[in-house]
Design an enzyme around this catalytic site. Structure first.
Site, PDB file in Angstrom:
ATOM      1  N   LYS A  10      -8.333  17.392  10.033  1.00 54.27           N
ATOM      2  CA  LYS A  10      -7.647  18.532   9.897  1.00 54.27           C
ATOM      3  C   LYS A  10      -6.478  17.990  11.042  1.00 54.27           C
ATOM      4  O   LYS A  10      -6.303  17.413  12.173  1.00 54.27           O
ATOM      5  CB  LYS A  10      -8.538  19.460  11.127  1.00 54.27           C
ATOM      6  CG  LYS A  10      -8.296  20.902  10.875  1.00 54.27           C
ATOM      7  CD  LYS A  10      -9.669  21.655  10.689  1.00 54.27           C
ATOM      8  CE  LYS A  10      -9.723  22.471  12.252  1.00 54.27           C
ATOM      9  NZ  LYS A  10     -11.143  23.312  12.109  1.00 54.27           N
TER      10      LYS A  10
ATOM     11  N   ASP B 105       0.601  -1.206   0.151  1.00 53.89           N
ATOM     12  CA  ASP B 105      -0.049   0.219  -0.124  1.00 53.89           C
ATOM     13  C   ASP B 105       0.917   1.366   0.087  1.00 53.89           C
ATOM     14  O   ASP B 105       0.462   2.153  -0.805  1.00 53.89           O
ATOM     15  CB  ASP B 105      -0.934   0.052   1.252  1.00 53.89           C
ATOM     16  CG  ASP B 105      -2.399  -0.079   0.959  1.00 53.89           C
ATOM     17  OD1 ASP B 105      -2.679  -0.433  -0.182  1.00 53.89           O
ATOM     18  OD2 ASP B 105      -3.074   0.597   1.742  1.00 53.89           O
TER      19      ASP B 105
ATOM     20  N   GLY C 122       8.050  16.611   6.270  1.00 52.39           N
ATOM     21  CA  GLY C 122       7.994  16.983   4.896  1.00 52.39           C
ATOM     22  C   GLY C 122       6.931  17.648   4.517  1.00 52.39           C
ATOM     23  O   GLY C 122       6.723  18.229   3.349  1.00 52.39           O
TER      24      GLY C 122
ATOM     25  N   HIS D 220       4.611  11.900  14.711  1.00 48.56           N
ATOM     26  CA  HIS D 220       4.382  13.101  13.992  1.00 48.56           C
ATOM     27  C   HIS D 220       4.144  14.223  14.788  1.00 48.56           C
ATOM     28  O   HIS D 220       4.442  15.230  14.671  1.00 48.56           O
ATOM     29  CB  HIS D 220       3.066  12.733  13.241  1.00 48.56           C
ATOM     30  CG  HIS D 220       3.120  11.549  12.292  1.00 48.56           C
ATOM     31  ND1 HIS D 220       4.262  11.266  11.684  1.00 48.56           N
ATOM     32  CD2 HIS D 220       2.137  10.938  11.818  1.00 48.56           C
ATOM     33  CE1 HIS D 220       3.903  10.209  10.717  1.00 48.56           C
ATOM     34  NE2 HIS D 220       2.573   9.994  10.756  1.00 48.56           N
TER      35      HIS D 220
ATOM     36  N   GLN E 268      -2.860  21.125   7.522  1.00 50.52           N
ATOM     37  CA  GLN E 268      -3.863  20.648   6.377  1.00 50.52           C
ATOM     38  C   GLN E 268      -5.279  20.459   7.044  1.00 50.52           C
ATOM     39  O   GLN E 268      -5.595  20.481   8.290  1.00 50.52           O
ATOM     40  CB  GLN E 268      -3.436  19.213   6.132  1.00 50.52           C
ATOM     41  CG  GLN E 268      -3.430  18.166   7.428  1.00 50.52           C
ATOM     42  CD  GLN E 268      -2.810  16.795   6.928  1.00 50.52           C
ATOM     43  OE1 GLN E 268      -1.773  16.810   6.370  1.00 50.52           O
ATOM     44  NE2 GLN E 268      -3.334  15.886   7.403  1.00 50.52           N
TER      45      GLN E 268
HETATM   46  C1  BG6 Z   1       0.283   7.835   8.960  1.00 46.13           C
HETATM   47  C2  BG6 Z   1      -0.637   6.858   9.966  1.00 46.13           C
HETATM   48  O1  BG6 Z   1       1.546   7.735   9.593  1.00 46.13           O
HETATM   49  O2  BG6 Z   1      -0.282   9.004   8.840  1.00 46.13           O
HETATM   50  C3  BG6 Z   1      -1.777   7.029   9.580  1.00 46.13           C
HETATM   51  O3  BG6 Z   1      -0.047   5.473   9.882  1.00 46.13           O
HETATM   52  C4  BG6 Z   1      -2.408   8.255   9.252  1.00 46.13           C
HETATM   53  O4  BG6 Z   1      -2.995   6.287  10.420  1.00 46.13           O
HETATM   54  C5  BG6 Z   1      -1.623   9.043   8.291  1.00 46.13           C
HETATM   55  O5  BG6 Z   1      -3.820   8.369   8.576  1.00 46.13           O
HETATM   56  C6  BG6 Z   1      -1.906  10.640   8.230  1.00 46.13           C
HETATM   57  O6  BG6 Z   1      -1.126  11.227   7.277  1.00 46.13           O
HETATM   58  P1  BG6 Z   1      -1.650  12.494   6.781  1.00 46.13           P
HETATM   59  O7  BG6 Z   1      -0.494  13.179   5.871  1.00 46.13           O
HETATM   60  O8  BG6 Z   1      -2.781  12.021   5.945  1.00 46.13           O
HETATM   61  O9  BG6 Z   1      -2.013  13.481   7.790  1.00 46.13           O
END
Ligand code: BG6
Length: 483
Positions: free
Chosen positions: A341, A16, A190, A249, A371
């Site tokens: 969000k 994926d 990023g 994150h 975002q």
């Molecule tokens: C990924 C997580 O690292 O980040 C996911 O494993 C999540 O669960 C995703 O949906 C979110 O990324 P973004 O860039 O869409 O906020």
């Protein structure tokens, strides 16, 4: 070092992540000329037995952004022709020997006039196979060119499940590769507005004197998704929202919000400052944690009926240093909530000696929306236009969609892959950073794993458990009007 033949190997090519993120990012880099047919070749590697064309067809759909013009069609076909598929296992030498042979042939054909060779291995794989795959790369696929070049590996999170497992993984990789060769991706680093944080903080006089405990009441870093874990229940149930989003994150974003000014923009200087922030975080108080699990989560057949995994969490972190003592950093993340969000909200303290009685309007707040629809805005109290002397809250608003209409904002993966090719580790997680991040969350994660801490139920499409809002209020966040 930055010229010569470039071989990009995507391991886990039929998965994926590779289809949705890695190949599209490579395609965008190709379209913009950052990687070129004259020097690059892309190899997909996986266990599935498929042909080159089958792999190309599988990823084609993810590379098309709508109705393409004929020149875009041509670009796409040329890009797909750069991709070759190699089939093999993740722990047997045969596949990796074959991979090395293919890469070497490509290098010979491209380097007929001499030149270095660069080999980038992107592990779009579950971490359980990182050690065996890394060992195979180390043993059979390293750059052997006498003319120089490099070999680098890119690994994705989840990088371990807790402090011990992450350290074990780090040691295993550390025996095979130098830290300079390992790129631990956290794609939040990023994102455009995450990359903007250092500029905002250190290139604007406005913020310099205000960015501290004297002026800031609290900071929230919030991630919401309006969909659940459908299709990824098996993975998610093993990890949960803290390992999936918060420990990496959101914590990375916290570091950039809270760190001191680095000596320079050199990656090591920046990462040194981030580590200091992490090391200054106090142990989390369980009184300052609210966990949730959305109703219906366990209906997924890949999720255990007894699952104690949180799909939502609000956690207050406290940074024990001169700048931040007493300022709660509230990290909040949830799946199946009311919106999608991600934002950073820096809330300022009340104005002392308020003659306008504007407290009821709410506080100054600086919001950075990561975002969707990147933006930053400042909530200010202003005079209500008109004859009366009353106040309202309004926004100074910088919405990227309006301000930078002609600029398309690059995808996080695009930027980060380009960094790996250029050898810039600034936006990647260093080993000591990772360790410090796990140190913060491991005690709490063990409590969840052992069932001592339980998630509260919440309705899909809601704001999450009401207790999270209570925790926010207790931490001193004052709800403001407007946005
Ligand atoms: C990924 C997580 O690292 O980040 C996911 O494993 C999540 O669960 C995703 O949906 C979110 O990324 P973004 O860039 O869409 O906020």
């Amino acid at each position: 070092q930055d010229t010569g033949c470039l071989s990009i190997v995507v391991l886990g090519a039929s998965g994926d992540l590779a289809k949705k993120k890695t190949f599209p990012a490579l395609y965008n880099l190709y379209r913009q000329g950052f990687i070129q047919s004259s020097e690059v070749h892309i190899f997909g590697y996986a266990r599935t037995k498929i042909s080159d064309d089958e792999l190309r067809n599988r990823i084609r759909g993810y590379l098309i952004h709508g109705k393409e013009s004929s020149s875009q069609d041509e670009d796409l076909s040329k890009f797909l022709q750069l991709i070759k598929y190699v089939n093999g296992s993740y722990d047997g030498e045969e596949g990796f020997r074959l991979l090395d042979k293919e890469i070497s042939e490509h290098e010979i054909s491209k380097n007929s006039h001499g030149g270095t060779s660069r080999r980038l291995f992107y592990l779009a794989l579950p971490p359980s196979v990182y050690p065996s795959v890394s060992k195979m790369i180390r043993n059979y696929c390293m750059n052997k060119s006498d003319l120089g070049g490099w070999t680098r590996i890119v690994v994705e999170k989840p990088f371990g499940k807790d402090l011990d497992s992450a350290e074990e993984l780090s040691s295993e990789l550390g025996e095979l590769f130098d830290e300079k060769q390992i790129y631990r991706i956290d794609h939040y680093l990023g994102k455009e507005l995450v990359q903007n944080l250092l500029v905002l903080r250190f290139a604007n006089r406005f913020f310099l004197p205000l960015w501290n405990r004297d002026n800031i009441a609290n900071v929230q870093i919030v991630f919401r998704e309006d969909f659940g874990t459908e299709g990824r229940g098996g993975y998610f149930d093993e990890y949960g929202i803290i390992r999936d989003i918060i420990q990496n994150h959101l914590l990375q974003v916290l570091c950039l919000v809270a760190m001191e000014k680095p000596v320079s923009l050199r990656p090591e200087h920046i990462r040194d400052e981030k580590v200091k922030v992490l090391q200054s975080v106090l142990p989390i108080s369980m009184e300052e944690v609210v966990l949730g699990q959305y109703e219906g989560y366990k209906d997924d057949s890949t999720v255990s009926d007894q699952s104690n995994t949180p799909t939502f969490a609000t956690v207050v972190l406290r940074i024990h240093n001169e700048r931040w003592e007493g300022v709660p950093f509230i990290l909040k993340a949830g799946k199946a909530l009311n919106s999608r969000k991600a934002d950073i909200r820096v809330q300022f303290k009340d104005v002392p000696g308020d003659i306008f009685k504007c407290k009821k309007q709410g506080r100054n707040e600086f919001v950075i929306r990561l975002q969707p629809k990147e933006a930053m805005y400042m909530k200010l109290t202003v005079k209500q236009p008109g004859l009366e002397m009353s106040t309202i809250q309004s926004e100074l608003d910088l919405s990227y969609g309006q301000r930078y209409q002609d600029v398309s904002i690059p995808e996080a993966y695009e930027r980060l892959i380009l960094d790996t090719i250029r050898g810039d580790q600034q936006h990647f997680v260093r080993r000591d950073e990772l360790k410090a991040a796990w140190e913060i969350f491991t005690p709490m994660l063990h409590k969840i794993d052992e069932g001592e801490l339980k998630p509260l139920p919440y309705k899909p499409g809601s704001r999450g458990p009401a207790e999270a809002d209570e925790l926010l209020a207790k931490a001193g966040y004052v709800q403001t009007h407007g946005y």
